[in-house]
Design a protein around this motif. Structure first.
Motif, PDB file in Angstrom:
ATOM      1  N   GLU A 365       0.802  -1.223   0.000  1.00 35.40           N
ATOM      2  CA  GLU A 365       0.000   0.000   0.000  1.00 35.40           C
ATOM      3  C   GLU A 365       0.836   1.275   0.000  1.00 35.40           C
ATOM      4  O   GLU A 365       0.502   2.243  -0.660  1.00 35.40           O
ATOM      5  N   SER A 366       1.910   1.295   0.778  1.00 34.58           N
ATOM      6  CA  SER A 366       2.734   2.502   0.908  1.00 34.58           C
ATOM      7  C   SER A 366       4.200   2.100   0.754  1.00 34.58           C
ATOM      8  O   SER A 366       4.747   1.403   1.620  1.00 34.58           O
ATOM      9  N   ILE A 367       4.817   2.550  -0.337  1.00 34.67           N
ATOM     10  CA  ILE A 367       6.094   1.972  -0.773  1.00 34.67           C
ATOM     11  C   ILE A 367       7.152   3.052  -0.971  1.00 34.67           C
ATOM     12  O   ILE A 367       6.888   4.099  -1.563  1.00 34.67           O
ATOM     13  N   VAL A 368       8.359   2.757  -0.509  1.00 33.72           N
ATOM     14  CA  VAL A 368       9.547   3.446  -0.996  1.00 33.72           C
ATOM     15  C   VAL A 368      10.204   2.482  -1.979  1.00 33.72           C
ATOM     16  O   VAL A 368      10.665   1.400  -1.600  1.00 33.72           O
ATOM     17  N   TRP A 369      10.214   2.876  -3.221  1.00 34.89           N
ATOM     18  CA  TRP A 369      10.591   1.983  -4.325  1.00 34.89           C
ATOM     19  C   TRP A 369      12.046   2.202  -4.706  1.00 34.89           C
ATOM     20  O   TRP A 369      12.462   3.338  -4.963  1.00 34.89           O
ATOM     21  N   ILE A 370      12.831   1.134  -4.739  1.00 33.14           N
ATOM     22  CA  ILE A 370      14.201   1.178  -5.238  1.00 33.14           C
ATOM     23  C   ILE A 370      14.206   0.543  -6.625  1.00 33.14           C
ATOM     24  O   ILE A 370      13.799  -0.616  -6.796  1.00 33.14           O
ATOM     25  N   ALA A 371      14.647   1.310  -7.630  1.00 32.51           N
ATOM     26  CA  ALA A 371      14.511   0.850  -9.016  1.00 32.51           C
ATOM     27  C   ALA A 371      15.691   1.325  -9.858  1.00 32.51           C
ATOM     28  O   ALA A 371      16.431   2.240  -9.474  1.00 32.51           O
ATOM     29  N   GLY A 372      15.826   0.703 -11.043  1.00 31.81           N
ATOM     30  CA  GLY A 372      16.829   1.122 -12.004  1.00 31.81           C
ATOM     31  C   GLY A 372      17.740  -0.019 -12.419  1.00 31.81           C
ATOM     32  O   GLY A 372      17.738  -1.094 -11.820  1.00 31.81           O
ATOM     33  N   GLY A 373      18.503   0.231 -13.471  1.00 34.84           N
ATOM     34  CA  GLY A 373      19.388  -0.769 -14.047  1.00 34.84           C
ATOM     35  C   GLY A 373      19.392  -0.629 -15.556  1.00 34.84           C
ATOM     36  O   GLY A 373      19.356   0.493 -16.082  1.00 34.84           O
ATOM     37  N   GLY A 382       3.551   3.639 -18.197  1.00 31.04           N
ATOM     38  CA  GLY A 382       2.426   2.843 -17.737  1.00 31.04           C
ATOM     39  C   GLY A 382       2.626   2.329 -16.336  1.00 31.04           C
ATOM     40  O   GLY A 382       1.713   2.378 -15.500  1.00 31.04           O
ATOM     41  N   LEU A 383       3.816   1.840 -16.052  1.00 31.36           N
ATOM     42  CA  LEU A 383       4.138   1.330 -14.725  1.00 31.36           C
ATOM     43  C   LEU A 383       3.984   2.415 -13.665  1.00 31.36           C
ATOM     44  O   LEU A 383       3.335   2.206 -12.627  1.00 31.36           O
ATOM     45  N   VAL A 384       4.558   3.576 -13.911  1.00 31.04           N
ATOM     46  CA  VAL A 384       4.512   4.662 -12.930  1.00 31.04           C
ATOM     47  C   VAL A 384       3.087   5.177 -12.756  1.00 31.04           C
ATOM     48  O   VAL A 384       2.627   5.413 -11.634  1.00 31.04           O
ATOM     49  N   ALA A 385       2.360   5.333 -13.844  1.00 29.57           N
ATOM     50  CA  ALA A 385       0.990   5.844 -13.755  1.00 29.57           C
ATOM     51  C   ALA A 385       0.112   4.918 -12.909  1.00 29.57           C
ATOM     52  O   ALA A 385      -0.694   5.382 -12.094  1.00 29.57           O
ATOM     53  N   LYS A 386       0.270   3.619 -13.078  1.00 27.32           N
ATOM     54  CA  LYS A 386      -0.559   2.667 -12.319  1.00 27.32           C
ATOM     55  C   LYS A 386      -0.153   2.584 -10.850  1.00 27.32           C
ATOM     56  O   LYS A 386      -0.986   2.239 -10.006  1.00 27.32           O
ATOM     57  N   SER A 387       1.109   2.871 -10.561  1.00 25.10           N
ATOM     58  CA  SER A 387       1.627   2.657  -9.207  1.00 25.10           C
ATOM     59  C   SER A 387       1.793   3.938  -8.411  1.00 25.10           C
ATOM     60  O   SER A 387       2.128   3.879  -7.221  1.00 25.10           O
ATOM     61  N   ALA A 388       1.563   5.095  -9.012  1.00 20.94           N
ATOM     62  CA  ALA A 388       1.905   6.375  -8.389  1.00 20.94           C
ATOM     63  C   ALA A 388       1.279   6.552  -7.011  1.00 20.94           C
ATOM     64  O   ALA A 388       1.931   7.038  -6.075  1.00 20.94           O
ATOM     65  N   LYS A 389       0.023   6.145  -6.860  1.00 28.51           N
ATOM     66  CA  LYS A 389      -0.680   6.388  -5.596  1.00 28.51           C
ATOM     67  C   LYS A 389      -0.101   5.579  -4.435  1.00 28.51           C
ATOM     68  O   LYS A 389      -0.367   5.881  -3.265  1.00 28.51           O
ATOM     69  N   ARG A 390       0.707   4.578  -4.729  1.00 26.64           N
ATOM     70  CA  ARG A 390       1.288   3.739  -3.685  1.00 26.64           C
ATOM     71  C   ARG A 390       2.670   4.221  -3.240  1.00 26.64           C
ATOM     72  O   ARG A 390       3.222   3.694  -2.275  1.00 26.64           O
ATOM     73  N   LEU A 403      15.274   7.197 -17.411  1.00 21.96           N
ATOM     74  CA  LEU A 403      13.993   6.863 -18.031  1.00 21.96           C
ATOM     75  C   LEU A 403      12.891   6.750 -16.988  1.00 21.96           C
ATOM     76  O   LEU A 403      11.752   7.189 -17.213  1.00 21.96           O
ATOM     77  N   ILE A 404      13.219   6.188 -15.837  1.00 23.70           N
ATOM     78  CA  ILE A 404      12.228   6.081 -14.759  1.00 23.70           C
ATOM     79  C   ILE A 404      11.993   7.446 -14.140  1.00 23.70           C
ATOM     80  O   ILE A 404      10.848   7.823 -13.844  1.00 23.70           O
ATOM     81  N   ARG A 405      13.065   8.204 -13.940  1.00 26.13           N
ATOM     82  CA  ARG A 405      12.929   9.544 -13.356  1.00 26.13           C
ATOM     83  C   ARG A 405      12.020  10.426 -14.215  1.00 26.13           C
ATOM     84  O   ARG A 405      11.154  11.151 -13.686  1.00 26.13           O
ATOM     85  N   GLU A 406      12.178  10.355 -15.526  1.00 29.37           N
ATOM     86  CA  GLU A 406      11.337  11.169 -16.413  1.00 29.37           C
ATOM     87  C   GLU A 406       9.871  10.732 -16.364  1.00 29.37           C
ATOM     88  O   GLU A 406       8.960  11.570 -16.399  1.00 29.37           O
ATOM     89  N   ALA A 407       9.628   9.425 -16.255  1.00 28.70           N
ATOM     90  CA  ALA A 407       8.254   8.936 -16.130  1.00 28.70           C
ATOM     91  C   ALA A 407       7.641   9.378 -14.811  1.00 28.70           C
ATOM     92  O   ALA A 407       6.451   9.737 -14.747  1.00 28.70           O
ATOM     93  N   LEU A 408       8.442   9.390 -13.760  1.00 27.32           N
ATOM     94  CA  LEU A 408       7.957   9.872 -12.458  1.00 27.32           C
ATOM     95  C   LEU A 408       7.608  11.357 -12.528  1.00 27.32           C
ATOM     96  O   LEU A 408       6.594  11.802 -11.974  1.00 27.32           O
ATOM     97  N   ALA A 409       8.419  12.124 -13.222  1.00 27.20           N
ATOM     98  CA  ALA A 409       8.145  13.558 -13.358  1.00 27.20           C
ATOM     99  C   ALA A 409       6.833  13.801 -14.098  1.00 27.20           C
ATOM    100  O   ALA A 409       6.099  14.752 -13.789  1.00 27.20           O
ATOM    101  N   ARG A 410       6.512  12.947 -15.035  1.00 28.53           N
ATOM    102  CA  ARG A 410       5.270  13.097 -15.809  1.00 28.53           C
ATOM    103  C   ARG A 410       4.036  12.622 -15.040  1.00 28.53           C
ATOM    104  O   ARG A 410       2.969  13.229 -15.134  1.00 28.53           O
ATOM    105  N   GLU A 414       4.679  14.688  -7.500  1.00 32.72           N
ATOM    106  CA  GLU A 414       4.709  15.013  -6.075  1.00 32.72           C
ATOM    107  C   GLU A 414       5.525  14.019  -5.258  1.00 32.72           C
ATOM    108  O   GLU A 414       5.804  14.250  -4.074  1.00 32.72           O
ATOM    109  N   VAL A 415       5.914  12.904  -5.848  1.00 33.05           N
ATOM    110  CA  VAL A 415       6.648  11.864  -5.117  1.00 33.05           C
ATOM    111  C   VAL A 415       8.125  12.239  -5.023  1.00 33.05           C
ATOM    112  O   VAL A 415       8.757  12.522  -6.050  1.00 33.05           O
TER     113      VAL A 415
END
Length: 479
Positions: A365-373, A382-390, A403-410, A414-415
């Protein structure tokens, strides 16, 4: 470049066979075919010391090995047997096509080596969840008292298993990759499942359509059941397009309430409305959600798919429950590492693509996400849009983190995002410390990278090990 279904055993002793690749499956196939009397040549583009050692071992068994040239077709070749990773457009295969020589894989060879009374295959493929589902299925079959093994893409060369003889097993749980299915035109499983479909390995297959078509080969000739995911219409479409034996049924699995010919979940209970006497009025209890570890939604789906295949083989409901209870998932698959300061740290380093990461993120439900590679050509909107609220926060590292940072910005501006400009292995400790700083009691710090690991680590196992070690160090410091 495939061959038609084989109904009689080939005369191996008269054949000159070229095996492409000096890996585990190539060596297994070469030894098996040489043992049957075939003249075997193994070709591989490598020439390292490890390659030379493997070559020497095979040459000691009368097998020819050619290193440093993986493009030229040996003269007189009657059949090419490829390792799974070799692309269809490889020069060796183009040369084979020009010479009218078929190319098949180790799975096809295993299928041709089966005797008339060989154990049936229950086959599993999908973009994600194959290994876990295959292991679950093997556990259920074993709980029913059946002699079985989890084989194929899971690590045990299927050629080796088949050579143990027709009476060695009652049934096999077979994990198959899209690569293996591409090169296995004769395969005809008892029952099969496609768990899900998402873009992956498109550089190998050339298109999503070609990738899906290779996955769909698993349904061809099924005798009892084609199991599909009701939440993924593409899997049902593959069933509809399959040429199966008369009487073979389509069986869906769902995380919701199942209808007739489906398995699903009712009030925390996994139930079967497919393999019961009156599927329109009856449902058979199989297990509780608590019997599945970990009980994340996508893992419940894996359990339902495994249960469907087991039930198609006639396994009783009690064996489904007992097999799921006995199953222990492999490391780095939604693995709980530790709780530190009331924050859970979860290792899902195996989430090497966006589809797997999406399923992992949906479990909390409430996540600090570690990602990249390494993104492998993937996009992350799509991944970020579906998961943003968590997302409570995100920590990024690795070669393609931008690439992930730019998707998060879009899609989640607020995260809070920590961008670690690092690709060294020590970045993991820094990432875990930053995640701890962003987290609050009750949160989950989740390593679900959505990317491959090779920019920083040897493989996803090493990445997960580094995460676990960083968490242990964090706990020691905080303790």
């Amino acid at each position: 470049m495939g061959s038609p279904e084989v109904t009689t055993a080939p005369d191996w002793q008269s054949m000159h066979i070229t095996v492409a690749g000096l890996g585990v499956s190539g060596i297994s196939a070469a030894r098996a075919l040489a043992g049957l009397g075939a003249s075997v040549t193994v070709v591989d583009g490598g020439s390292s010391e490890a390659h030379r050692e493997r070559a020497a071992s095979l040459e000691g068994q009368g097998i020819s090995v050619r290193l440093g040239d993986a493009e030229t077709l040996p003269e007189g070749t009657d059949l090419v047997v490829t390792s799974p990773g070799w692309k269809p457009a490889s020069p060796l295969f183009e040369a084979a096509a020009e010479a009218g020589v078929d190319v098949v894989g180790d799975v096809e060879i295993a299928w041709r080596l089966r005797g008339p009374d060989a154990a049936p295959w229950l086959a599993i493929t999908g973009t994600n969840g194959k290994t876990t589902t295959t292991q679950m299925l093997a556990s259920i079959l074993a709980a029913a008292g059946l002699r079985t093994a989890a084989v194929g893409n899971i690590g045990t060369p299927i050629v080796d298993v088949v050579q143990e003889g027709d009476d060695a097993y009652d049934v096999l749980a077979v994990e198959l990759s899209s690569y293996q299915l591409h090169w296995a035109p004769s395969l005809r499983a008892h029952s099969a499942a496609v768990l899900n479909l998402a873009p992956d390995h498109l550089d190998w297959h050339g298109s999503m359509e070609a990738y899906a078509a290779d996955k769909g080969r698993i349904y061809e000739g099924n005798r009892v059941a084609c199991v599909y995911n009701m939440a993924d219409k593409a899997t049902e479409d593959l069933v509809r397009g399959a040429d199966v034996e008369e009487g073979c049924r389509a069986v869906g699995f769902t995380l919701g309430t199942p209808g007739p010919s489906q398995l699903g979940v009712v009030e925390g209970i996994l139930v079967d409305r497919a393999f019961v006497e009156d599927r329109h009025k009856q449902a058979q209890e199989l297990a509780e959600i608590a019997d599945v570890q970990p009980p994340a939604p996508h893992n419940i789906a894996n359990a339902l798919a495994a249960a469907a295949l087991a039930r198609a083989f006639g396994v009783p409901a009690t064996a489904v429950r007992d097999g799921l209870r006995a199953f222990k998932p492999d490391a780095h698959r939604i693995q709980h590492v530790a709780d530190v300061d009331r924050v859970a740290y979860i290792d899902d380093s195996k989430a090497t693509n966006t589809h797997a990461a999406e399923a992992s993120l949906a479990a909390y439900e409430s996540i600090v996400w570690i990602a990249g590679g390494l993104a492998k050509g993937a996009t992350f909107d799509g991944l970020v849009a579906k998961s943003a609220k968590r997302l409570r926060g995100v920590v990024l590292f690795g070669a393609d983190r931008a690439l992930i940072r730019e998707a998060l910005a879009r899609h989640a501006p607020e995260v809070p995002v920590v961008d670690l400009d690092r690709t060294d292995t020590g970045a993991m400790l820094a990432a875990v410390r930053e995640a701890a700083r962003l987290s609050e009691p009750g949160d989950t710090v989740l390593l679900a990278p959505a990317c491959a690991s090779m920019d920083m680590f040897t493989n996803y196992n090493k990445r997960g090990d580094a995460f676990a070690e960083a968490v242990r160090e964090l706990g020691a410091v905080d303790g």
